[in-house]
Write a protein that holds these residues in place. Structure first.
Motif, PDB file in Angstrom:
ATOM      1  N   UNK A 192      39.077  34.669  23.060  1.00  0.00           N
ATOM      2  CA  UNK A 192      38.405  33.688  23.232  1.00  0.00           C
ATOM      3  C   UNK A 192      36.315  33.920  24.202  1.00  0.00           C
ATOM      4  N   UNK A 193      36.580  34.348  24.991  1.00  0.00           N
ATOM      5  CA  UNK A 193      35.750  34.952  25.711  1.00  0.00           C
ATOM      6  C   UNK A 193      34.881  35.503  24.842  1.00  0.00           C
ATOM      7  N   UNK A 194      35.253  36.682  24.203  1.00  0.00           N
ATOM      8  CA  UNK A 194      34.572  37.467  23.129  1.00  0.00           C
ATOM      9  C   UNK A 194      33.858  37.424  22.024  1.00  0.00           C
ATOM     10  N   UNK A 195      34.983  35.550  21.773  1.00  0.00           N
ATOM     11  CA  UNK A 195      34.775  35.375  20.846  1.00  0.00           C
ATOM     12  C   UNK A 195      32.925  34.087  20.642  1.00  0.00           C
ATOM     13  N   UNK A 196      33.248  33.427  21.720  1.00  0.00           N
ATOM     14  CA  UNK A 196      32.228  32.602  22.080  1.00  0.00           C
ATOM     15  C   UNK A 196      30.779  33.231  22.600  1.00  0.00           C
ATOM     16  N   UNK A 197      30.568  34.891  22.862  1.00  0.00           N
ATOM     17  CA  UNK A 197      29.952  35.232  22.783  1.00  0.00           C
ATOM     18  C   UNK A 197      29.931  35.925  22.063  1.00  0.00           C
ATOM     19  N   UNK A 198      29.738  35.882  20.893  1.00  0.00           N
ATOM     20  CA  UNK A 198      29.249  36.064  19.049  1.00  0.00           C
ATOM     21  C   UNK A 198      29.714  37.690  18.575  1.00  0.00           C
ATOM     22  N   UNK A 199      31.402  37.946  20.116  1.00  0.00           N
ATOM     23  CA  UNK A 199      31.774  39.055  18.894  1.00  0.00           C
ATOM     24  C   UNK A 199      32.907  37.871  18.100  1.00  0.00           C
ATOM     25  N   UNK A 200      32.833  38.251  16.627  1.00  0.00           N
ATOM     26  CA  UNK A 200      34.543  37.298  15.759  1.00  0.00           C
ATOM     27  C   UNK A 200      35.009  38.827  15.249  1.00  0.00           C
ATOM     28  N   UNK A 201      34.965  40.129  15.757  1.00  0.00           N
ATOM     29  CA  UNK A 201      36.021  41.042  15.285  1.00  0.00           C
ATOM     30  C   UNK A 201      36.774  41.527  16.416  1.00  0.00           C
ATOM     31  N   UNK A 202      36.449  40.339  17.256  1.00  0.00           N
ATOM     32  CA  UNK A 202      38.161  41.067  18.003  1.00  0.00           C
ATOM     33  C   UNK A 202      38.843  40.406  17.710  1.00  0.00           C
ATOM     34  N   UNK A 203      39.971  40.772  17.611  1.00  0.00           N
ATOM     35  CA  UNK A 203      41.173  40.712  16.917  1.00  0.00           C
ATOM     36  C   UNK A 203      42.400  40.696  17.459  1.00  0.00           C
ATOM     37  N   UNK A 204      43.115  39.652  17.829  1.00  0.00           N
ATOM     38  CA  UNK A 204      44.483  39.563  18.965  1.00  0.00           C
ATOM     39  C   UNK A 204      45.708  40.507  18.202  1.00  0.00           C
ATOM     40  N   UNK A 205      46.022  40.945  19.241  1.00  0.00           N
ATOM     41  CA  UNK A 205      47.548  41.782  18.652  1.00  0.00           C
ATOM     42  C   UNK A 205      48.430  40.991  18.439  1.00  0.00           C
ATOM     43  N   UNK A 206      50.005  41.339  17.518  1.00  0.00           N
ATOM     44  CA  UNK A 206      50.923  40.506  17.512  1.00  0.00           C
ATOM     45  C   UNK A 206      51.819  40.646  18.400  1.00  0.00           C
ATOM     46  N   UNK A 207      51.643  39.371  19.132  1.00  0.00           N
ATOM     47  CA  UNK A 207      52.871  39.136  20.009  1.00  0.00           C
ATOM     48  C   UNK A 207      54.688  38.845  19.666  1.00  0.00           C
ATOM     49  N   UNK A 208      55.436  39.405  20.798  1.00  0.00           N
ATOM     50  CA  UNK A 208      56.527  39.589  20.240  1.00  0.00           C
ATOM     51  C   UNK A 208      57.210  37.941  20.322  1.00  0.00           C
ATOM     52  N   UNK A 209      56.416  36.850  21.157  1.00  0.00           N
ATOM     53  CA  UNK A 209      56.725  35.821  21.313  1.00  0.00           C
ATOM     54  C   UNK A 209      56.168  34.712  20.642  1.00  0.00           C
TER      55      UNK A 209
END
Length: 441
Positions: A192-209
């Motif tokens: 979220x911090x990366x997205x806030x700074x404009x890095x929209x290519x930051x992707x979250x991995x898949x979680x087991x939960x």
């Protein structure tokens, strides 16, 4: 500044408080149950002993006389008398103690406070007997609760040890789960911090939960939408700047080619009139013709910059003038305007945006649609809502192509700036229908 506590601290604190409450209530219940159990066991042993004595005496042929010296050791050795203290009061007044059968219960001696909590007044009975010498004796039987208390202490220790182990396991399990949970939360926060700074290519991995995975997918989708919107806005900004530069270049060219040359011609002809041989009437006619041309050019420039009729006569008259202008330049296109007089009462900032939207739509229809008919329909759906519909019978396009054009993108941004909603219906060779709902409040 308000102090905030970590989730781990709050959960662990609640586990500790819950465990303490369970210990308190469990301790009270355990002591109550142990006290009741000890009392029941002692009463049962004492009553059994009294019944055994009575039955034994009734079975004697001498009816009440018994050889105590021979009978009492056998009686004391019974399992049922292990909680009893037996004393024999002889005719001389001497008291002889008989030890019951020792039954080791536990190597752990219960503490004095536990003995005091569990112990009640020990019950006792006194039985009058006659021995074989026909002398009266007294048999005193008193309950001894120490064995039962030791058993209760052992059970209580096992109960609290089990509770302690369960609490410890709960702590360990919760903290292991928190380690995994907080790690996932940390990854999400960093993204979220990366997205806030404009890095929209930051992707979250898949979680087991499942819950975290749903959050990650929602954030990734949001990042994709923001990235696409950012690219659209950047492209629109570049396009707007390019249009601005083109308009300035066009305006400079118009001023140079039309106004500059015409003013130069007027100046030359005005200078010529100083000559006595000059044909003043012809020169005046030429100057009048040049001024008429200048008026036409200036009006065209003013219409492109800002339609004065919009401010002076209102939205309906401005739209009628716009359609007349396009009809004169493109007579092959049939334009129809359906507009109530009530639109002239709309706020000016909404009026200019609606006018620009219609202007942009007409420009797109003429440039790209190859349509023969187009209809602009404005309707006051209510006092708080304006409904705009623009249709044509042109060649249409795919919905994917509608997201690439700067004209439709500009229309979408204008409607969005007014808090409205835009809907585009189109297809290959199916024309296009643009509908917009714009709030007036």
């Amino acid at each position: 500044m308000k102090n905030t506590l970590s989730l781990r601290y709050q959960i662990n604190l609640r586990i500790v408080l819950t465990s303490i409450i369970i210990l308190i209530f469990g301790g009270v219940i355990a002591i109550w149950q142990a006290r009741l159990s000890v009392k029941t066991e002692l009463d049962s042993s004492l009553n059994l002993a009294a019944q055994l004595i009575q039955l034994n005496f009734q079975s004697e042929p001498q009816h009440g006389t018994v050889d105590v010296d021979a009978w009492l050791p056998r009686f004391v050795s019974l399992e049922q008398t292990r909680h009893l203290t037996i004393q024999l009061k002889q005719p001389t007044g001497n008291i002889v103690n008989f030890a019951a059968k020792a039954t080791p219960v536990s190597n752990t001696t219960p503490p004095q406070w536990f003995v005091q909590l569990i112990s009640a007044q020990s019950p006792k009975i006194e039985q009058q007997l006659t021995n074989a010498d026909a002398k009266p004796i007294s048999l005193i039987i008193q309950a001894n609760p120490i064995d039962e208390i030791s058993e209760a202490w052992k059970e209580s220790c096992a109960f609290f040890a089990t509770l302690f182990i369960m609490t410890t396991i709960t702590f360990i399990t919760v903290n292991l789960l928190f380690n995994k949970t907080l790690k996932a939360i940390g990854i999400i926060v960093d993204s979220l911090i990366a997205i806030e700074q404009g890095d929209y290519q930051q992707k979250l991995p898949d979680f087991s939960t499942q819950e975290f995975d749903s959050i990650a997918k929602a954030i990734n989708h949001t990042a994709d939408v923001l990235d696409a919107t950012h690219k659209e806005n950047s492209a629109l900004s570049r396009h707007s700047l390019q249009i601005q530069e083109d308009e300035r270049q066009h305006l400079a060219k118009e001023l140079h080619d039309e106004l500059g040359q015409s003013l130069t011609a007027i100046k030359v002809m005005a200078t010529t009139t100083k000559n006595d041989k000059a044909n003043s009437a012809q020169i005046a006619d030429t100057i009048i013709s040049v001024c008429d041309h200048l008026i036409t050019v200036v009006r065209s420039m003013m219409r492109n910059l800002h339609p004065l009729v919009l401010t002076e006569l209102g939205l309906k008259a401005s739209l009628e003038d716009l359609l007349n202008h396009w009809s004169q330049r493109h007579p092959e296109l049939s334009l129809t305007l359906l507009c109530p007089d009530a639109v002239d009462n709309i706020e000016h900032k909404i009026t200019i945006q609606v006018f620009r939207i219609v202007q942009e739509c007409l420009t797109n229809i003429i440039r790209h649609a190859q349509a023969s008919e187009a209809t602009i329909h404005l309707e006051m759906a209510s006092e708080k809502m304006l409904h705009l519909e623009i249709t044509d019978n042109g060649q249409g396009c795919t919905l994917t192509e509608t997201k690439k054009g700067f004209g439709l993108l500009a229309i979408r941004e204008r409607i969005k700036s007014l808090g409205g909603e835009l809907n585009i219906q189109t297809g290959q060779q199916q024309g296009m229908k643009i509908t917009a709902s714009i709030p007036l409040a």
